[in-house]
Write an enzyme that holds these catalytic residues in place. Structure first.
Site, PDB file in Angstrom:
ATOM      1  N   GLY A 100      -8.949  53.781  46.856  1.00 26.73           N
ATOM      2  CA  GLY A 100      -7.536  53.478  46.656  1.00 26.73           C
ATOM      3  C   GLY A 100      -7.050  52.564  47.765  1.00 26.73           C
TER       4      GLY A 100
ATOM      5  N   ASP B 116     -22.358  58.194  57.133  1.00 28.62           N
ATOM      6  CA  ASP B 116     -21.965  56.845  56.730  1.00 28.62           C
ATOM      7  C   ASP B 116     -21.435  56.049  57.916  1.00 28.62           C
ATOM      8  OD1 ASP B 116     -21.799  54.761  54.993  1.00 28.62           O
ATOM      9  OD2 ASP B 116     -19.933  55.399  54.050  1.00 28.62           O
TER      10      ASP B 116
END
Ligand SMILES: *[C@@H]1O[C@H](CO)[C@@H](O)[C@H](O)[C@H]1NC(C)=O
Ligand SMILES: *[C@@H]1O[C@H](CO)[C@@H](O)[C@H](O)[C@H]1NC(C)=O
Ligand SMILES: *[C@@H]1O[C@H](CO)[C@@H](O)[C@H](O)[C@H]1NC(C)=O
Ligand SMILES: *[C@@H]1O[C@H](CO)[C@@H](O)[C@H](O)[C@H]1NC(C)=O
Ligand SMILES: *[C@@H]1O[C@H](CO)[C@@H](O)[C@H](O)[C@H]1NC(C)=O
Ligand SMILES: *[C@@H]1O[C@H](CO)[C@@H](O)[C@H](O)[C@H]1NC(C)=O
Ligand SMILES: *[C@@H]1O[C@H](CO)[C@@H](O)[C@H](O)[C@H]1NC(C)=O
Ligand SMILES: *[C@@H]1O[C@H](CO)[C@@H](O)[C@H](O)[C@H]1NC(C)=O
Ligand SMILES: *[C@@H]1O[C@H](CO)[C@@H](O)[C@H](O)[C@H]1NC(C)=O
Length: 787
Positions: free
Chosen positions: A473, A586
């Site tokens: 988003g 990550d």
């Protein structure tokens, strides 16, 4: 001895009343008028447990009426009648006056002491019981159980089993211990131990009027704030709290002879008789450590004996006087970092595992639950905090404090939570406030922002405030009324995967706090619309500088070193020092954000995994991560561990030193990626060529950059077990002359072997990154390794 470590072994050798006190001889246990006791005459309780008579302390000329253990050769006085009115010689008499009260007369016939009986008695009888209680009754009516007076209501420095420590609301009686003046002098000393005069079911030790120790409130079956008063193999605590009275008492198990004594120096000690050693054994003191010193950390200060220093301010508070605190004088306490409470929409921040605080004023309501408690507290601006106060295990009970909070301690034995009022503007800094996201109400706690505040901050999510966009988003920049800048990550309504990551991020990052981790300020949920609110990072993400040919010059050698160090420390915290022990999974340049001072902050915990205490490796079928930063064992087999993050860190380190991306690295002479290139140069003995040319004038000695490159190569070695831990990396980075091992071959050094398939992308906090996090499903043997 440590407070919680009772030596229960001693039980075997403890003194048992039944075995030691034989069935009585014909000694008297009662007196009735006109009988009296004088000189060395005594009363002896029916089973010969206790004896009452006159005594003269060792180094004293005064005489007192007292009670002691009959069968113990050491004369331990457990009660003294005329402690503040001693006989000046040995000629005292205990008898009755015309009202039927007990009195002590001196040689001249003056009354030195009288029992404070509740009424006159025509046929009084006084008996010394086997409990050690000396009881006065009226014998007119043989069935009358009414006790006119009893020594247990007027303790001196000793609490015997069955004796109450407390208050009677009807008679106003305050049954408390008072220390002796000194070891030879039973007159009232400075210390007293009593139930809170304000009616809260907690015990106070005072020196004069000054509080010096507090048990914390009684909770369900124990004093939560004082573990030694809980049930143990020697005794069981008893607590009664109703409209008539409130008191603490204890019963011993197996007739063990035991007592609490408030010593001349203010220690509350518990003793048991050790038959084998023929001596008293002091098992524990009620006060344990320095954190038990009443209010040692001042207002809003909290004490943890495992910390150094032991005091700190509650989150959201800061030392009132920093100088005092530096001098280890915490008594000035703490004040709110932001004093604006009670303006708009205060919330309550939860503090977990604490000894409930004390305050000058509090309100208690035993019939409402914790939710109603919050409602009640939030109604009145002066209500600072509230907590559950369940005395009877009814599930209900609420205490709300008004005024500064004192005497808070945190450690594993204190299991209570309380909630402190913080202002909406302070929210910006706070974490840990009650909030329900979805239905999992108590799963985690996080500050909650009203949607109106977010809308105002981001100008209704204006296009001009948008700073990034991704599969997750859009990300907006905003400003709170307090002036604080924020970044708002908005979860797309239709992002199914995003929802899981949203939860992941909320759960992890709300529980983590470190200067090298990005700070989640809170979240906002409006129907399906879910948003995460972070502190704003003016210098965006590392990749936006590092991989931009013009901006990269802003990253000097020293800054790059600082960034490397910061990231490493952040990872050490995640891997080792945080409560959760987390693998980020990550780590990459675009997930390292830079604040106004270029301090690195690791962000994006959507992929993170928590690892149990001993767990070192896990396997997943759903590989998530970013090409170029994923270690071979993970990309190919789905194995991940703390060492996966070490690999990613190594890649990032080499990228910082070279100014080149690992993935997408291009060299005219070969098809290797950055790792492969570095490994090739290393083997050719010219790894210095890896250095970003922009750094050429800044690096003082080639050794310093060579050391960094070597550490980077160690981190990216093919086999996870060969890679160092992040803690060792920090040591290597900081160490002046650490002898580093020779690196072995890196994993995945030829990027082009790596297939790219089936990936879905996610957006980060930053904008315009090409480093897309991918999700793939591992199929055995699907990828070709570099090896
Ligand atoms: C009590 O005192 C008297 C003299 O005052 C003495 O004769 C007697 O032995 C004493 N009894 C005991 C049991 O000490
Ligand atoms: C007895 O008391 C005196 C004065 O109170 C003191 O100086 C002395 O040390 C004490 N002796 C013992 C054995 O306690
Ligand atoms: C105590 O009483 C006895 C008589 O019973 C007397 O001889 C003695 O002097 C008295 N002692 C004092 C200190 O008054
Ligand atoms: C005697 O008892 C009354 C009420 O029971 C109390 O108010 C008073 O303080 C007591 N006196 C002493 C000396 O304990
Ligand atoms: C505790 O329970 C007893 C008996 O059920 C009751 O009389 C008393 O009022 C209760 N006390 C509190 C503080 O709720
Ligand atoms: C406890 O709270 C309830 C609900 O607010 C109220 O009705 C009741 O009067 C309160 N009781 C006391 C003792 O304050
Ligand atoms: C809030 O609580 C304080 C302290 O108990 C009290 O003095 C004040 O009247 C209360 N205010 C309201 C509005 O109830
Ligand atoms: C945001 O939008 C609402 C209507 O949806 C409007 O009332 C409000 O004024 C807008 N606020 C700003 C800062 O534009
Ligand atoms: C980092 O942010 C600060 C504060 O906004 C700014 O002054 C500085 O120029 C920025 N540095 C870079 C390299 O963009």
């Amino acid at each position: 001895m440590e407070k919680t470590e009772f030596i229960f072994l001693l039980l075997a050798t403890c003194f048992h009343l039944t075995t030691l006190f034989p069935i009585p001889s014909k000694a008297e246990d009662t007196i009735t008028p006109p009988q009296f006791i004088t000189g060395n005459q005594t009363l002896i309780s029916p089973s010969q447990n206790f004896e009452l008579g006159f005594f003269t302390p060792k180094n004293s000329t005064y005489t007192y009426l007292g009670i002691w253990y009959k069968q113990i050769h050491i004369k331990n006085i457990v009660w003294v009648a005329n402690r503040d009115k001693p006989l000046l010689d040995h000629n005292g008499t205990l008898t009755f006056n015309n009202d039927g009260k007990l009195i002590i007369l001196n040689y001249g016939g003056s009354v030195l002491w009288a029992s404070n009986s509740s009424g006159p008695a025509k046929t009084p009888v006084a008996q010394l019981l086997d409990t050690g209680n000396f009881v006065l009754k009226n014998f007119e009516d043989e069935n009358s159980e009414e006790i006119l007076w009893q020594s247990f209501d007027y303790p001196s420095n000793t609490l015997l089993p069955g004796m109450k420590l407390g208050r009677n609301f009807k008679t106003g009686l305050n049954i408390h211990l008072t220390s002796w003046k000194n070891i030879d002098n039973p007159s009232s000393g400075e210390y007293s131990y009593s139930v809170d005069p304000r009616g809260l079911p907690q015990l106070f030790l005072q020196k004069g009027k000054k509080k010096i120790f507090r048990s914390g409130p009684w909770y369900v079956e124990q004093y939560k704030g004082d573990p030694v008063l809980r049930e143990n193999p020697i005794f069981k605590p008893v607590f009664v709290f109703d409209s008539d009275e409130v008191y603490y008492s204890f019963e011993t198990k197996d007739d063990i002879v035991s007592r609490f004594v408030l010593s001349e120096s203010g220690l509350i000690q518990h003793f048991t008789w050790n038959d084998h050693r023929s001596n008293w054994f002091s098992e524990f003191n009620v006060q344990g450590d320095r954190c038990d010193d009443y209010g040692i950390c001042g207002a809003y200060g909290t004490c943890n004996i495992k910390n150094s220093p032991i005091c700190k301010c509650l989150n959201g508070f800061e030392p009132r006087n920093m100088h005092d605190w530096k001098m280890l004088d915490w008594s000035s306490g703490c004040v709110r970092e932001n004093s604006k409470v009670c303006r708009n929409g205060d919330v309550f921040k939860k503090f977990i595992g604490m000894k409930l605080p004390d305050s000058v004023e509090f309100h208690v309501n035993y019939s409402i639950n914790i939710d109603q408690c919050e409602v009640e507290c939030s109604k009145n601006c002066s209500c600072v905090a509230y907590a559950k106060l369940d005395i009877n295990a009814s599930g209900n009970g609420c205490i709300a404090w008004f005024g500064d909070l004192f005497d808070i301690r945190e450690d594993s034995v204190n299991e209570q939570d309380f909630f402190v009022r913080v202002s909406a503007s302070e929210l910006a800094k706070e974490t840990g406030i009650r909030l329900s996201v979805d239905t999992s109400k108590s799963e985690f706690e996080l500050p909650f922002f009203e949607i109106a505040i977010i809308e105002a901050a981001t100008r209704n999510f204006s296009f001009y405030n948008k700073i990034g966009e991704g599969g997750f988003g859009p990300v907006y920049k905003g400003q709170l009324p307090s002036g604080q800048e924020i970044a708002v990550k908005r979860l797309s309504e239709n992002s199914g995967q995003g929802l899981q990551e949203f939860k992941n991020e909320v759960i992890f990052i709300s529980q983590l706090q470190h200067r090298n981790l990005v700070k989640l300020l809170g979240c906002c949920i409006q129907g399906e619309d879910k948003m995460l609110v972070y502190e704003y990072m003016p210098n965006r993400s590392l990749d936006s500088l590092l991989f931009d040919e013009t901006k990269r010059s802003a990253l000097s050698w020293q800054k790059r070193l600082d960034i490397i160090d910061g990231i490493a420390r952040g990872l050490v915290y995640l891997h080792r020092d945080s409560r959760l022990r987390i693998i980020h999974r990550d780590l990459k340049a675009s997930n390292v954000l830079l604040d106004g001072e270029m301090n690195p902050k690791i962000s994006d915990f959507g992929m993170a995994r928590m690892f149990g205490g001993d767990q070192t490796e896990e396997k997943t079928k759903r590989v998530v991560g970013t090409y170029g930063y994923m270690p071979p064992e993970y990309a190919m087999d789905g194995h991940f561990s703390f060492k996966s993050d070490v690999y990613s860190f190594g890649v990032l380190l080499l990228e910082l030193l070279s100014g080149k991306k690992n993935r997408g690295f291009f060299h005219p002479d070969h098809k290797l990626n950055l790792l492969g290139h570095a490994w090739k140069l290393w083997n050719e003995g010219k790894v210095i060529e890896l250095m970003d040319p922009l750094l050429e004038d800044q690096v003082s000695t080639p050794e310093s950059i060579l050391k960094c490159i070597q550490i980077g190569l160690l981190c990216v070695q093919q086999h996870p077990e060969e890679r160092p831990t992040m803690s060792s990396v920090v040591l290597m980075l900081d160490g002046e002359s650490v002898l580093l091992p020779k690196p072995r071959r890196p994993g995945l050094y030829s990027e082009r072997c790596f297939l790219e398939t089936d990936s879905s992308s996610r957006g980060m906090l930053n904008s315009g990154s090409n480093d897309i996090t991918v999700t793939t499903t591992v199929v055995e043997g699907r990828y070709l390794g570099s090896g």
